[in-house]
Each structure stands twice: as structure tokens, then as C-alpha cells.
Scaffold this active site. Structure first.
Site, PDB file in Angstrom:
ATOM      1  N   TYR A 170       0.850  -1.205   0.000  1.00  0.00           N
ATOM      2  CA  TYR A 170       0.000   0.000   0.000  1.00  0.00           C
ATOM      3  C   TYR A 170       0.883   1.252   0.000  1.00  0.00           C
ATOM      4  O   TYR A 170       0.711   2.155  -0.823  1.00  0.00           O
ATOM      5  CB  TYR A 170      -0.913  -0.015   1.227  1.00  0.00           C
TER       6      TYR A 170
HETATM    7  P1  NAD Z   1     -12.358   4.279   1.400  1.00  0.00           P
HETATM    8  O1  NAD Z   1     -11.957   2.886   1.038  1.00  0.00           O
HETATM    9  O2  NAD Z   1     -13.484   4.454   2.339  1.00  0.00           O
HETATM   10  O3  NAD Z   1     -12.655   5.112   0.085  1.00  0.00           O
HETATM   11  C1  NAD Z   1     -12.098   4.824  -1.161  1.00  0.00           C
HETATM   12  C2  NAD Z   1     -13.239   4.685  -2.165  1.00  0.00           C
HETATM   13  O4  NAD Z   1     -12.670   4.507  -3.447  1.00  0.00           O
HETATM   14  C3  NAD Z   1     -14.127   3.474  -1.895  1.00  0.00           C
HETATM   15  O5  NAD Z   1     -15.477   3.879  -1.786  1.00  0.00           O
HETATM   16  C4  NAD Z   1     -13.921   2.575  -3.104  1.00  0.00           C
HETATM   17  O6  NAD Z   1     -15.107   1.896  -3.479  1.00  0.00           O
HETATM   18  C5  NAD Z   1     -13.444   3.558  -4.154  1.00  0.00           C
HETATM   19  N1  NAD Z   1     -12.560   2.954  -5.161  1.00  0.00           N
HETATM   20  C6  NAD Z   1     -11.492   2.149  -4.947  1.00  0.00           C
HETATM   21  N2  NAD Z   1     -10.923   1.811  -6.114  1.00  0.00           N
HETATM   22  C7  NAD Z   1     -11.639   2.445  -7.093  1.00  0.00           C
HETATM   23  C8  NAD Z   1     -11.543   2.478  -8.499  1.00  0.00           C
HETATM   24  N3  NAD Z   1     -10.604   1.778  -9.159  1.00  0.00           N
HETATM   25  N4  NAD Z   1     -12.438   3.225  -9.182  1.00  0.00           N
HETATM   26  C9  NAD Z   1     -13.419   3.920  -8.535  1.00  0.00           C
HETATM   27  N5  NAD Z   1     -13.553   3.906  -7.193  1.00  0.00           N
HETATM   28  C10 NAD Z   1     -12.676   3.178  -6.485  1.00  0.00           C
HETATM   29  O7  NAD Z   1     -11.037   4.963   1.967  1.00  0.00           O
HETATM   30  P2  NAD Z   1     -10.869   6.357   2.730  1.00  0.00           P
HETATM   31  O8  NAD Z   1     -10.473   6.058   4.115  1.00  0.00           O
HETATM   32  O9  NAD Z   1     -12.004   7.244   2.442  1.00  0.00           O
HETATM   33  O10 NAD Z   1      -9.576   6.899   1.999  1.00  0.00           O
HETATM   34  C11 NAD Z   1      -9.633   7.903   0.992  1.00  0.00           C
HETATM   35  C12 NAD Z   1      -8.230   8.116   0.459  1.00  0.00           C
HETATM   36  O11 NAD Z   1      -7.365   8.528   1.522  1.00  0.00           O
HETATM   37  C13 NAD Z   1      -7.589   6.853  -0.121  1.00  0.00           C
HETATM   38  O12 NAD Z   1      -6.807   7.241  -1.215  1.00  0.00           O
HETATM   39  C14 NAD Z   1      -6.715   6.354   1.002  1.00  0.00           C
HETATM   40  O13 NAD Z   1      -5.632   5.583   0.516  1.00  0.00           O
HETATM   41  C15 NAD Z   1      -6.245   7.671   1.603  1.00  0.00           C
HETATM   42  N6  NAD Z   1      -5.845   7.580   3.010  1.00  0.00           N
HETATM   43  C16 NAD Z   1      -6.776   7.269   3.958  1.00  0.00           C
HETATM   44  C17 NAD Z   1      -6.379   7.210   5.293  1.00  0.00           C
HETATM   45  C18 NAD Z   1      -7.363   6.881   6.390  1.00  0.00           C
HETATM   46  O14 NAD Z   1      -6.926   6.755   7.542  1.00  0.00           O
HETATM   47  N7  NAD Z   1      -8.656   6.764   6.123  1.00  0.00           N
HETATM   48  C19 NAD Z   1      -5.050   7.446   5.635  1.00  0.00           C
HETATM   49  C20 NAD Z   1      -4.133   7.749   4.634  1.00  0.00           C
HETATM   50  C21 NAD Z   1      -4.549   7.838   3.322  1.00  0.00           C
END
Ligand code: NAD
Length: 362
Positions: A170
Site C-alpha cells: 500500500y
Molecule cells: P475508502 O476505502 O473508504 O474510500 C475509497 C473509495 O474509493 C471506496 O469507496 C472505493 O469503493 C473507491 N474505489 C477504490 N478503487 C476504485 C476504483 N478503481 N475506481 C473507482 N472507485 C474506487 O477509503 P478512505 O479512508 O475514504 O480513503 C480515501 C483516500 O485517503 C484513499 O486514497 C486512502 O488511501 C487515503 N488515506 C486514507 C487514510 C485513512 O486513515 N482513512 C489514511 C491515509 C490515506
């Protein structure tokens, strides 16, 4: 789609910046909150999400319904679908893209590595291709991650620290994303802002994250697995409340500056920025559990085991000086306060009955 993308101020909302934003991963945790906040201040928002089944799809559908009731339309589609993206950019002259779609989670990469390549590498390139070809080119703000700091032991992490030793696939895909977005900035003049989020939590959160899964297990009287680092050191995270992250995202959109290209050709230099968005006060996992116990009014059955070396890092801590200086970013929610709001939401969303210890909604 055109209607939900045209900036329009709903009654009672704050003055918007007049943005028209494509939010990828809009049915995700952070995507839902950001889309609602943009809409609330009167900006135009269209979402895209593939509604994958990495975690409970019904939670994503509930978020989509919430978005719909606030005038945010979410297209069901994959960011790898270049034709769909081109069509969206054709219909709506987006000024900004807030790219949050990704395969998240550190441990899942050991079971399903291909999904990280699909969404975080191929999907990112597909999206950037659509952005560079769009006329006008949007400014891109996207979610990187604190995981890029990997095995870095200099804390707090600042943007200038090394990021060449990722501890998980990741993290490696997020690091690659920072380099890939840089090339699109350099070659095509795309304005790019990468945001390194630090462990985001809050209402409508992700069921795969520890604070969320602990909550269900504690309420059901099931044991929770608490990892401990080497030499019995507790793991600690710079837990950051969702509303603080949303403010950081909106400030990034507002200050992103313009992309300088048109039709895939660069006309001049464009901004390339990276910011930490954290809380600056790490808390150990046992402390997190104690706070949850207090709000849930149930004692946890802790099963403490040594961290199995599956991609987690022992400690995260953000230095946010750069974001404070350039975005005016200032987190205001303590873990105590944020977890209180999360627990309130959780109990109500799942219809928890304290008397019978059962959930009305599973
Ligand atoms: P999440 O999994 O709830 O949201 C990601 C969304 O993207 C999901 O609804 C999923 O269905 C959609 N998705 C995934 N692959 C896809 C694709 N190929 N096409 C279209 N949609 C797609 O995650 P989150 O916690 O809301 O995270 C949002 C962003 O922040 C992500 O990029 C994650 O890596 C990053 N992030 C999150 C955290 C955290 O603690 N939540 C920390 C660091 C980084």
C-alpha cells in the site's frame, strides 16, 4: 450530472469558492465527508466510485444515499475506465479533481496485491490521462498517505524526510503515486497537490480500521487483538479527526492554483505540492481502547500480541508546519472528542440496544 456540478449555493450554506469538483472515491469515508462539505458551501460536486466490496458495500450505499439527499450525484464506475472519464470531462468543465479513490488498508495487500496495482497505480494513471487531456485541465488534489514514511525513525515526520523505505505494498503504491503525479505536473503542466493523511477516523468511517472494528467487538463482548511493537513498545498513531482532514482538503483545493496545459500540452510551470495532514499528537493503541471503553461503557477483552510484521509501522507523528503555513491548516479535534462523536454515530447508525447488547441494523 451537469446540474450537480454547477456551483450553486444551497440555502443557509457558507459562501463557496465557485469550484466544480470531480470527487473520486466519493462513496468512501473521506470522499463522502469532503463531497458534503463542498456542497454545503455551494461548490459543484460530481462523484465517481466503483463501490468495490473491500468492506461492507451497504455502508457505501448508505453514504451514497446521504450524498444524494444533499444533491451530490455519484456515478458508479471505475477510474480505469478512460472512456467514462473522458465523457465526464466532456459534459462538465471541472475546475478541480479531488482524487480519493484507492485500495486502502495495509494488511489486505498480502491477500490481494493486484487490487492495489489496479486502483492506486493503473487507476491513478488513467485519471491523470483524462485530466491532462481535459480542456480546461483541472487542478488535482489527491490522497497520498503517511505510510510513505515507512521505516523512517526520525519523528515527527516532515515532508522533507526520506520516503524510500515503504513497509507495505500500500505504502509503495502511494509513494509511486507521488512520483507519477510529479511526471504529469512536469510534462503536462497539471497542478498537483498530494496530501499525506495520518490515520483518519470519525463517523461514517471505515470498518476495516482498528477503532471501528474494536467498537463492534467490544460491544459484542468479543476479544480484540491489540498489536505491540518489539520490546513491548505500544504502537501509536497520529489519529486525525475527519473534519480536520476535510478542512485540509478544502484549503488545498482553494489554494491549488491553475494547471497550465491544454489538450495535453504544457504552457508553463504549474504548482506541485505535498503536505502532511495529521493531528500532531500521537496516541497509543491501548489508550485508544481505554477511551472507547469509557464511551461504550463496556470493558474490552484485550488479546495483546506482537506485531506480525505485515506492513504496519510502530509509530506515526506528523509535523504539520508546512500545511499550517501554506494552507492555514490547524487540527482542532482531540482524540477524546473525536471518538465521542464517532461512538455517538456508531450506536445510532447500527441501532445498538444497550439493554440487550444487540444491533437493529447489522
Ligand atoms: P475508502 O476505502 O473508504 O474510500 C475509497 C473509495 O474509493 C471506496 O469507496 C472505493 O469503493 C473507491 N474505489 C477504490 N478503487 C476504485 C476504483 N478503481 N475506481 C473507482 N472507485 C474506487 O477509503 P478512505 O479512508 O475514504 O480513503 C480515501 C483516500 O485517503 C484513499 O486514497 C486512502 O488511501 C487515503 N488515506 C486514507 C487514510 C485513512 O486513515 N482513512 C489514511 C491515509 C490515506
Amino acid at each position: 450530472i451537469r446540474a450537480s456540478a454547477s456551483p450553486r449555493r444551497p440555502p443557509g450554506s457558507a459562501e463557496g469558492a465557485g469550484l466544480s469538483v470531480l470527487v473520486t472515491g466519493a462513496a468512501g469515508f473521506v470522499g463522502t465527508h469532503c463531497s458534503l462539505a463542498l456542497r454545503k458551501r455551494g461548490d459543484g460536486v460530481v462523484g465517481i466510485d466503483n463501490f468495490n466490496s473491500y468492506y461492507d458495500p451497504s455502508l457505501k450505499k448508505a453514504r451514497r444515499a446521504l450524498l444524494g439527499s444533499h444533491g451530490v450525484f455519484v456515478v458508479e464506475g471505475d477510474i480505469n475506465d478512460g472512456r467514462l472519464l473522458a465523457k465526464l470531462f466532456d459534459v462538465v468543465p471541472f475546475t478541480h479533481v479531488l482524487h480519493l479513490a484507492a485500495q486502502a488498508g495495509v494488511r489486505y495487500a498480502m491477500e490481494n496485491p493486484a487490487s492495489y496495482v489496479h486502483s492506486n497505480i493503473a487507476g491513478l494513471v488513467s485519471l491523470l490521462e483524462a485530466c491532462k487531456d481535459a480542456d480546461p485541465q483541472p487542478a488535482v488534489v489527491w490522497a497520498s498517505s503517511s505510510s510513505v514514511y515507512g521505516l523512517n525513525d526520525r519523528v515527527p515526520f516532515s515532508e522533507a524526510h526520506r520516503t524510500d523505505r515503504p513497509a507495505s505494498l500500500y505504502a509503495a503504491t502511494k509513494k509511486a503515486g507521488e512520483e507519477i503525479t510529479h511526471t504529469y505536473n512536469h510534462i503536462y503542466g497539471l497542478s498537483v497537490t498530494g496530501l499525506r493523511f495520518f490515520t483518519v477516523y470519525g463517523p461514517w468511517g471505515r470498518p476495516d480500521m482498528a477503532y471501528f472494528s474494536f467498537t463492534r467487538n467490544i460491544l459484542q463482548g468479543k476479544p480484540i487483538t491489540v498489536y505491540r511493537g518489539r520490546d513491548h513498545v505500544d504502537l501509536a498513531r497520529d489519529f486525525t479527526y475527519i473534519d480536520d482532514i476535510v478542512r485540509g482538503c478544502l484549503a488545498s483545493l482553494d489554494t491549488a492554483g491553475r494547471s497550465t496545459g491544454t489538450g495535453g500540452k504544457k504552457r508553463g510551470p504549474a504548482p506541485y505540492r505535498i503536505f502532511n495532514l495529521g493531528n500532531t499528537s500521537p496516541v497509543t493503541v491501548p489508550t485508544l481502547v481505554s477511551i472507547l471503553e469509557r464511551y461504550l461503557r463496556v470493558k474490552a477483552k484485550r488479546n495483546v500480541v506482537e506485531m506480525p510484521g505485515n506492513g504496519d509501522v510502530p509509530y506515526t507523528h506528523a509535523n504539520i508546519s508546512l500545511a499550517r503555513e501554506q494552507l492555514g491548516y490547524k487540527p482542532t479535534t482531540s482524540l477524546e472528542m473525536g471518538l465521542k462523536k464517532f461512538v455517538r454515530w456508531y450506536l445510532s447508525y447500527y441501532g445498538y440496544n444497550r439493554g440487550t447488547h444487540t444491533f437493529r441494523n447489522s
